[in-house]
Enzyme design. Structure first.
Site, PDB file in Angstrom:
ATOM      1  N   ALA A  21      21.622  25.970  10.502  1.00 28.31           N
ATOM      2  CA  ALA A  21      20.555  26.130   9.410  1.00 28.31           C
ATOM      3  C   ALA A  21      20.918  25.295   8.261  1.00 28.31           C
ATOM      4  CB  ALA A  21      20.555  27.387   8.669  1.00 28.31           C
ATOM      5  N   CYS A  41      -5.489  -2.998   0.270  1.00 32.63           N
ATOM      6  CA  CYS A  41      -5.848  -1.559   0.805  1.00 32.63           C
ATOM      7  C   CYS A  41      -7.521  -1.756   1.137  1.00 32.63           C
ATOM      8  CB  CYS A  41      -5.609  -0.503  -0.033  1.00 32.63           C
ATOM      9  SG  CYS A  41      -6.059   0.961   0.428  1.00 32.63           S
ATOM     10  N   HIS A 167      -6.377  10.019   3.370  1.00 32.37           N
ATOM     11  CA  HIS A 167      -7.434   9.907   4.197  1.00 32.37           C
ATOM     12  C   HIS A 167      -6.983  11.188   5.206  1.00 32.37           C
ATOM     13  CE1 HIS A 167      -4.838   7.327   6.368  1.00 32.37           C
ATOM     14  NE2 HIS A 167      -5.209   7.590   7.421  1.00 32.37           N
TER      15      HIS A 167
END
Length: 343
Positions: A21, A41, A167
């Site tokens: 864990a 972009c 997006h």
């Protein structure tokens, strides 16, 4: 001692390796590299001519297609997995089946500004994204060649995102994905035996147990599944039965936007902006409303790698119990200055 848990929907077994864990800060997460100021972009407002022509957009009154003035914009993927033109051309080649790669592959650009996370948006912006999902599903459902619509979001390079501008994507296929088939088959078996929807039972049990609940609203819950495949995996389910996402109603959209945004805020707070995917699983277009399958959202942080054992066996090894993950997420200290986000 590791714990073997069976997913009641798919029948898949998961190994919860409690002896291995990990706490959230034990994961080696690749930080998001911000876009340099000199990197172009194509999704930002003003660059509409650098994407394929838009399919639809939510726009300000008086603005024009493929120009500024949009709030959410949908365009064909420039490098589509499937193409919308042509017939299916199904045929057999000996023992093999084949058909043409017909379908739709669309990109939902979620903001005209260079925003990298849903958590940077207002609630009404997230609502418009969900309405866009619904609108595109309803429209593509009309094409009789298409059987299934898969809505998904990739965030971060490790999750498959090539652009950081926020997006989502929609891929519509002429066949039902095998993962959805397994979920539907498992749910139908349960329904025939018990006369109840497995997902509805899951909601009731998770609310009664409370050990894996991350967040609860009037209409939706977010929780870590009992047989979580991945550390900090989260599902979002409607409390009332609904088999088709595209039939979502206004009040549900308003609450779902808050649940989704706040859940991602908690992930970002716990895991320091991890890469993740979310997927909407819904009923195929060719089915009417059915009682045994329930649409839902699966959120999968990309914290671990799939290796030989997983590929070879179909098992998953999860190093964080879903109960531990839920506790961390519930107690996450998130910055929420948006009054509209309160449930």
């Amino acid at each position: 001692m590791p714990d073997l848990r069976k997913d009641p929907v798919s029948g898949r077994w998961v190994i919860i390796a409690t002896e291995r864990a990990m706490r959230p800060n034990d994961f080696k997460i690749e930080p998001h590299a911000p876009l340099s100021a000199d990197v172009f972009c194509p999704f930002c407002e003003g660059n509409e001519d650098k994407t394929p022509p838009e399919i639809m957009a939510y726009r300000e009154k008086g603005s024009y297609a493929n120009k500024k003035g949009w709030r959410v914009r949908v365009v064909p993927n420039k490098f589509p997995a499937l193409k919308i033109e042509g017939g299916l051309n199904k045929q057999g080649v000996g023992i093999y089946d084949t058909m043409s790669g017909v379908g739709a592959h669309e990109v939902i650009i979620e903001s005209p500004l260079h925003i990298t996370s849903l958590t940077e948006m207002s609630i009404w912006q997230v609502e418009e994204i969900l309405w866009t999902y619904r609108d595109r599903m309803i429209d593509l459902k009309k094409d009789k060649r298409f059987i299934y619509g898969l809505l998904f979001k990739n965030v971060g390079r490790a999750a498959g995102a090539s652009l950081e501008h926020s997006h989502s994507q929609l891929i519509v296929t002429p066949i039902v994905p095998i993962t959805v088939i397994h979920e539907m088959e498992g749910s139908e078996v349960f329904y025939k035996y018990r006369g109840r929807c497995l997902f509805c039972d899951m909601v009731r049990q998770e609310l009664a147990t409370d050990a894996r609940i991350v967040m609860e609203g009037k209409n939706f819950i977010a929780f870590t599944p009992y047989a979580s495949r991945f550390p900090f995996e989260i599902w979002i389910l409607s409390k009332t039965h609904a088999s088709h996402f595209e039939n979502i109603q206004k009040l549900e959209v308003e609450e779902l936007a808050k649940i989704l945004q706040k859940t991602i805020l908690k992930l970002e707070a716990c895991l320091t902006y991890p890469p993740y995917n979310y997927i909407i699983h819904t009923t195929p277009f060719t089915y009417g409303e059915i009682e045994y399958y329930h649409w839902h959202i699966e959120i999968i942080p990309r914290l671990t790698n799939i290796a030989g054992f997983e590929w070879g066996s179909g098992f998953y090894i999860n190093t964080v119990t879903p109960e531990t993950a839920a506790e961390f997420l519930r107690n996450a200290n998130i910055q929420n200055n948006n009054e509209d986000m309160k449930l």
